[in-house]
Scaffold this motif. Sequence first.
Motif, short mmCIF file in Angstrom:
data_model
loop_
_atom_site.label_atom_id
_atom_site.label_comp_id
_atom_site.label_asym_id
_atom_site.label_seq_id
_atom_site.Cartn_x
_atom_site.Cartn_y
_atom_site.Cartn_z
N ALA A 87 37.69 52.33 55.71
CA ALA A 87 36.92 53.39 55.06
C ALA A 87 37.48 53.71 53.67
O ALA A 87 36.73 53.93 52.71
CB ALA A 87 36.92 54.65 55.93
N ASP A 88 38.81 53.72 53.57
CA ASP A 88 39.43 53.99 52.27
C ASP A 88 39.10 52.90 51.27
O ASP A 88 38.76 53.17 50.11
CB ASP A 88 40.94 54.12 52.43
CG ASP A 88 41.34 55.37 53.19
OD1 ASP A 88 40.49 56.27 53.30
OD2 ASP A 88 42.48 55.42 53.68
N LEU A 89 39.24 51.66 51.70
CA LEU A 89 38.93 50.54 50.80
C LEU A 89 37.46 50.53 50.41
O LEU A 89 37.10 50.22 49.28
CB LEU A 89 39.31 49.21 51.46
CG LEU A 89 40.80 48.90 51.56
CD1 LEU A 89 41.03 47.60 52.33
CD2 LEU A 89 41.41 48.79 50.17
N LEU A 90 36.62 50.88 51.38
CA LEU A 90 35.19 50.92 51.08
C LEU A 90 34.90 51.97 50.02
O LEU A 90 34.10 51.74 49.09
CB LEU A 90 34.41 51.23 52.35
CG LEU A 90 32.88 51.29 52.22
CD1 LEU A 90 32.32 49.96 51.75
CD2 LEU A 90 32.24 51.69 53.55
N SER A 91 35.54 53.12 50.10
CA SER A 91 35.35 54.17 49.10
C SER A 91 35.83 53.70 47.73
O SER A 91 35.16 53.92 46.71
CB SER A 91 36.09 55.43 49.53
OG SER A 91 36.00 56.42 48.55
N GLN A 92 36.99 53.02 47.69
CA GLN A 92 37.51 52.51 46.42
C GLN A 92 36.57 51.46 45.83
O GLN A 92 36.33 51.43 44.61
CB GLN A 92 38.90 51.92 46.63
CG GLN A 92 39.96 52.91 47.03
CD GLN A 92 41.30 52.23 47.29
OE1 GLN A 92 41.66 51.29 46.60
NE2 GLN A 92 42.02 52.71 48.29
N ALA A 93 36.05 50.59 46.69
CA ALA A 93 35.15 49.53 46.21
C ALA A 93 33.87 50.11 45.64
O ALA A 93 33.37 49.65 44.60
CB ALA A 93 34.85 48.56 47.35
N GLU A 94 33.33 51.12 46.30
CA GLU A 94 32.10 51.73 45.80
C GLU A 94 32.34 52.44 44.49
O GLU A 94 31.49 52.42 43.59
CB GLU A 94 31.55 52.69 46.85
CG GLU A 94 31.01 51.98 48.10
CD GLU A 94 30.50 52.96 49.14
OE1 GLU A 94 30.91 54.14 49.09
OE2 GLU A 94 29.71 52.54 50.00
N GLU A 95 33.50 53.09 44.36
CA GLU A 95 33.83 53.75 43.09
C GLU A 95 33.98 52.72 41.97
O GLU A 95 33.52 52.94 40.84
CB GLU A 95 35.11 54.56 43.24
CG GLU A 95 35.49 55.34 41.99
CD GLU A 95 36.74 56.17 42.17
OE1 GLU A 95 37.18 56.80 41.19
OE2 GLU A 95 37.28 56.18 43.29
#
Length: 830
Positions: free
Chosen positions: A328-336
């Motif tokens: 979830a953290d990586l997904l948030s970083q990737a979307e940002e």
Amino acid sequence: MAEEQQQADASPGPAPRKPAGGPAPEAGHKARAGDGDDRPRGEEGAADGGDLADGEAAEKEKERERAAGRFREHTRDPLAEAEGEDGPTDLAAASRARRSTRMLFDTGRDLNSFDRSYIQSAHIGDIHLRMDARQSNAGMRSGPVPDEELRRLRRVHVEPKGYVQLRNALDARRLLVLGAAPGTGRTSTALALLDEVTARVGSDQGTETGTGSRVRRVDPDVRGLAGSLEERPGTGYLLELSLAGPGSLPPDEMDLDGLAAALDERASFAVIVVTVGSAANPLLAGRYGMRCPPVPTQELLTTRLRERLEDRLATAQAGTPDGGPRVADLLSQAEELARGKAVRDAVGLEELRPSEAELVASLLAGHLLGDVSYEELLSGCRSLAADQAREWFAGVDRALAAPPSGTEPSAGRPGTAALFHPVAFRIALAVLGGASRSVVATAAHLLTWELSVQSDPDNTPARPLFCDDPESDLALSRAEPTDGTVEVAGAEVGAQLIWYQGSALPAAVLTEIWDRHFPTRAPVVRWLRLLADDPRPQAWMRAAVAAGELCVRDFDHGYAELIRPLAEASTPRRRIFAATTLDQAAGHATHRRAVCKLVDDWSRYGTKPLRWTAAMALGYGNAAATTDDALDALARIGVRDNGDQLAAASFNVVRLLALPDGAQVLRRMSDWTHHRREAYQDLGLVTTVRLAVTPVDEVLNDEPGSPLADRGDWPLPLALAATRPELVLPMADLMWTALNTPRSQEVAVDALEDLLRSAVRKGGGQWTQPGLAALLPALMTNEHDRRRLDWLLRRMMNDPENPLPDAQARSLWWLAVPPRDRTGEEERDG
């Protein structure tokens, strides 16, 4: 104001005498701050009462009229020759079209080094990237869809809007004709539909649902399939029907009814995937036809990102309790990261298609996990638009190049125009993006003809008149319409404009056709020359900018085929086209030096048309190394051959005033008016008068954040006076000189009248009054200047066709006369 008895048609009184050395005072503004005895003498003060003989006075009047006529001719717009003597020209509209078009190519990409190093297939860490994923199904024939593919589809498929309606239609009719553009996920949607409905049938009947043989890809033979369906119920069939080849015909309604009946007998289903377009319209308009909408980009990218990250972290985090939050953290970083300007500009596409979302997701995941550098991330993202353009144009006419055996050599190639139309539309949209839909469609049909003739020169191409499908053109070209306005004869009217769905696509399309498909250059060049003759600025100016981008790709070819022939043309519009093309090429650092050398040579040694074209190129500000060099070249052009091209030279000097070096330009204009040679004096005077009558829109460049941008309909000197106070005194000196020099006085007074009338709009709203408030006090510094203003205001008040209201005249008078200079008599009179 002065005494009421003064008549509007009377002279404002004697003007100060001018020195023998030239038409302007040597000491500039300070020299005219006193009583004015050493200043130029106006035409109205040339005669001393009745001392001159009647014949001499008449001759002077004729000479004055001839001088005024010459100055009027020199201050005409460069396009006046082509558009009429007195009517307005389209230079302002052309300038606006140029600014709009340059934005399409301002995406951080120098086309001379456009990233063509994208990889077709590569390993990054343990991620296998397939850059050409959108073509992975090419050549697929009959066979069962593997279980693995269906399982992955259930996991990552994103349902498009309207998916439930598609499923219900397939349930009810057993057969669905699904239309969409290639690469939009139509095949994935078809497989998802078949997987869902066949799994439900198998579950209802208690049969095995885990085998992939229940969903099959089959040859697109509708009649053959109807007679060869499997006996096993709950089987799904996917047919990918191609109608792009010449003479390809869709199955008729009876064939579809027969297949639907056969499917119903065996409790099976079939989806026929077709490409939207005129050939598929009968299928999509029938009872089995439906369009497949694209999947929302953000949802698609998020799904692909989650899949990539989960796959990569599954092994490393097996059995650990924090595996979910890490993803979830990586997904948030990737979307940002994906929302960042650098990545968005590199992608250059507003809507991602499934294969593109998969690539971007792989790159983002690889970068966050340390397998892909930031430069590799951006480079991979830039490859998307280039890959799309490559797919659009690869092998379009392969079928035409190898006609079926047994065809008579003289039979021609039917269907060439229909085949080339989507290609022509994409090229036209790359060149004319932002123009009205009708302009792009017209240009696309012209290019379709040129491509068809180039492909089959011995036969006249036939174009059906009622088979166009505008919606299909948009879908097949990733285009979108927007509501906007266009200019028609100087008036704005509503229109539907059309653009690519992505800033990277215009440059990618032009690069693709110019670099990888050399035989298309000849028809494209002929087409661009046709657009150079189009009377609509939104067409010819956009084409000129795009031609400049093509010339950057191969300047030698572009110069020989486009620039030089158009620069020597007899019509002004073609020469402006060539000048704009040169300027666009000069905007690239790789080509500026060559363009500067070329334009300088034309200004020195060129023929009359080449000198005229050079002047127009210099006005953009990129065709000379410095502003001084540009002004030197324009002076050479303007004074040569008794000022034969003074109009073009002066207009382009004024254009340079809209650039940051305006003070330098004004100093040079002052030097010209003080020059000993009359030709240079005329250049300074004509440029001054032209400055007064030129609106901002005609000369505004594409400088970002220019303070002039929101003053497009202002006269340029008033806009400069309101935004750049340091230019007020130099402009006032130049205008005062033109007003007090006999040969320029009449046109200068008319120009001043136009400036005064722009103070307020017809509806009473404020217009240029702040600019006049800054300029008039510097222009009207003594009694003689105020007498002239008083005389001019009264003439305007007594104009039988357009009288100036008394209140507005008094308001203008008080703008010119600061409170400290007002006399008691003036205050009582006001």
